[in-house]
Design an enzyme around this catalytic site. Sequence first.
Site, PDB file in Angstrom:
ATOM      1  N   ASP A  86       0.859  -1.385  -0.108  1.00 37.62           N
ATOM      2  CA  ASP A  86       0.011  -0.166   0.037  1.00 37.62           C
ATOM      3  C   ASP A  86       0.746   1.305  -0.041  1.00 37.62           C
ATOM      4  O   ASP A  86       0.332   2.298  -0.218  1.00 37.62           O
ATOM      5  CB  ASP A  86      -0.944  -0.045   1.183  1.00 37.62           C
ATOM      6  CG  ASP A  86      -0.239  -0.278   2.698  1.00 37.62           C
ATOM      7  OD1 ASP A  86       0.402   0.631   3.042  1.00 37.62           O
ATOM      8  OD2 ASP A  86      -0.184  -1.325   3.141  1.00 37.62           O
ATOM      9  N   ASP A 155       6.618  -5.682   6.824  1.00 35.96           N
ATOM     10  CA  ASP A 155       5.195  -5.187   6.973  1.00 35.96           C
ATOM     11  C   ASP A 155       4.282  -5.862   6.243  1.00 35.96           C
ATOM     12  O   ASP A 155       3.795  -5.838   5.234  1.00 35.96           O
ATOM     13  CB  ASP A 155       4.917  -3.657   5.860  1.00 35.96           C
ATOM     14  CG  ASP A 155       3.857  -3.128   6.118  1.00 35.96           C
ATOM     15  OD1 ASP A 155       2.963  -3.508   6.897  1.00 35.96           O
ATOM     16  OD2 ASP A 155       3.855  -1.795   5.602  1.00 35.96           O
ATOM     17  N   ASP A 158      -1.053 -11.210   7.856  1.00 35.52           N
ATOM     18  CA  ASP A 158      -1.250 -12.339   8.857  1.00 35.52           C
ATOM     19  C   ASP A 158      -0.401 -13.312   8.399  1.00 35.52           C
ATOM     20  O   ASP A 158      -0.196 -13.463   7.228  1.00 35.52           O
ATOM     21  CB  ASP A 158      -2.530 -12.742   9.243  1.00 35.52           C
ATOM     22  CG  ASP A 158      -3.618 -11.537  10.028  1.00 35.52           C
ATOM     23  OD1 ASP A 158      -2.837 -10.348  10.636  1.00 35.52           O
ATOM     24  OD2 ASP A 158      -4.719 -11.488   9.705  1.00 35.52           O
ATOM     25  N   PRO A 162       0.192 -16.013   1.249  1.00 31.33           N
ATOM     26  CA  PRO A 162       1.532 -15.601   0.869  1.00 31.33           C
ATOM     27  C   PRO A 162       2.454 -15.147   2.066  1.00 31.33           C
ATOM     28  O   PRO A 162       3.710 -15.192   1.982  1.00 31.33           O
ATOM     29  CB  PRO A 162       1.518 -14.732  -0.112  1.00 31.33           C
ATOM     30  CG  PRO A 162      -0.049 -14.211  -0.031  1.00 31.33           C
ATOM     31  CD  PRO A 162      -0.682 -15.215   0.478  1.00 31.33           C
TER      32      PRO A 162
HETATM   33  N1  AG3 Z   1      -0.739  -5.416   7.078  1.00 28.98           N
HETATM   34  C1  AG3 Z   1      -1.754  -5.938   7.887  1.00 28.98           C
HETATM   35  C2  AG3 Z   1      -1.540  -6.542   9.208  1.00 28.98           C
HETATM   36  C3  AG3 Z   1      -2.314  -7.399   9.807  1.00 28.98           C
HETATM   37  C4  AG3 Z   1      -3.641  -7.227   9.755  1.00 28.98           C
HETATM   38  N2  AG3 Z   1      -4.590  -8.207  10.315  1.00 28.98           N
HETATM   39  C5  AG3 Z   1      -5.547  -8.355  10.563  1.00 28.98           C
HETATM   40  N3  AG3 Z   1      -6.319  -7.139  10.578  1.00 28.98           N
HETATM   41  N4  AG3 Z   1      -6.117  -9.423  11.060  1.00 28.98           N
HETATM   42  C6  AG3 Z   1      -1.165  -4.087   6.976  1.00 28.98           C
HETATM   43  C7  AG3 Z   1      -0.129  -3.309   5.738  1.00 28.98           C
HETATM   44  C8  AG3 Z   1      -0.259  -1.812   6.104  1.00 28.98           C
HETATM   45  N5  AG3 Z   1       0.939  -1.452   5.393  1.00 28.98           N
END
Ligand code: AG3
Length: 281
Positions: A86, A155, A158, A162
Site C-alpha cells: 500500500d 510489513d 497475517d 503468501p
Molecule cells: N498489514 C496487515 C497487518 C495485519 C492485519 N491483520 C488483521 N487485520 N487481522 C497492513 C499493511 C499496512 N501497510
Amino acid sequence: MELWFTEKHADNVRFSIRIKKQLHSEKSEFQQIDVFDTYEFGKILTIDGIVMITEKDEFVYHEMIVHVPMASNPNIKDVLVIGGGDGGTVRELTRYSNIQRIDMVEIDQVVVELSKAYFQQTSCKLDDKRVTLFYEDGIEFMKDKKDVYDLIIIDSTDPIGPGEGLFTEEFYKNCYFALKKNGIMVNQNESPYYDKEKREFIRANKKIRKIFPVARVYQLHIPTYPSGHWLFGFNSKGIDPVNNDNVDGWVKNNLETQYYNTEIHRGSFMLPNFVKSMISQ
Ligand code: AG3
C-alpha cells in the site's frame, strides 16, 4: 439497502463496517483483494477478507512501524521494506533526508497497482527516487543478502497465505544476516488478545528471541484490527529502543505526526502484565 463488510475477528466475534460502495474486487495470482468506500473509515483495502488499511486509521500503523526505529538510530541510510504494497511505510520513510535507499519487496504487484489507483494517501511516495520496487517473494529475496541494510521493516499480512513464510525462523535469521552492525528489524507481530493472533504473536516472538540479542515488543491501537490492540517487534543487534540517548533528539526532525511522539515511543514498550507473561514463556 444497507451494505456491510464483516470480518471474523474470533470464532464468536465479528467486526462490521458499513459500506457506501464496493470500488474494486479482484483475485490476483496470490490473493483476493477488495477496495470499499465506507462511511466511517474512508476507503479500505482488504486482502482475503481481512482489513489491511483504512484511510482513517492507517496513520497509527505506519507512523509506529517507521518512527520508532528511525528515532532509535538517526544514522539509518539503507532500508528494506518487506510487503507493504500500500506504500504507507515507504511514505513515512521518505520523510527522512538521511535515508538514501529504500528497497521494497512486495510479492503482489496488484496490491501496489490498486493502492496507486485508490489509495493516493498511502502510495504517494512510491515514486520517490530512493525507492526501488521488487515484485518478488520476500523469503527468496532475503536468502543471499549479507550486511546491507540498517533497517528492515516486515510489513506483512497475517501468517496465512503468501505472508506465512515471513514468520519463520529461517526468514528471521536471513534478516539478521542482511543487517549491518547497528541493524534493526521491526516486524508486524499480531495481537495478544484473541487466540489466533495471540498464538502467532507468541510463536514469532519466541523465534526472534533466539536470533536477536535485543528483542522487544511495543504496542499500538488500531481500531480496525482484531481487538484494536496490536503489537510490533523491535529487534536489533544491539540498539535498545528505550535506553537510548537518541530518542529525545527525534523532535529535531520537525516531522508532524498524528500518533507518534517521544512519550509514546517510550510508553509503547511498557506492556500490560498479560502481554509480558506471553513473552517470558
Ligand atoms: N498489514 C496487515 C497487518 C495485519 C492485519 N491483520 C488483521 N487485520 N487481522 C497492513 C499493511 C499496512 N501497510
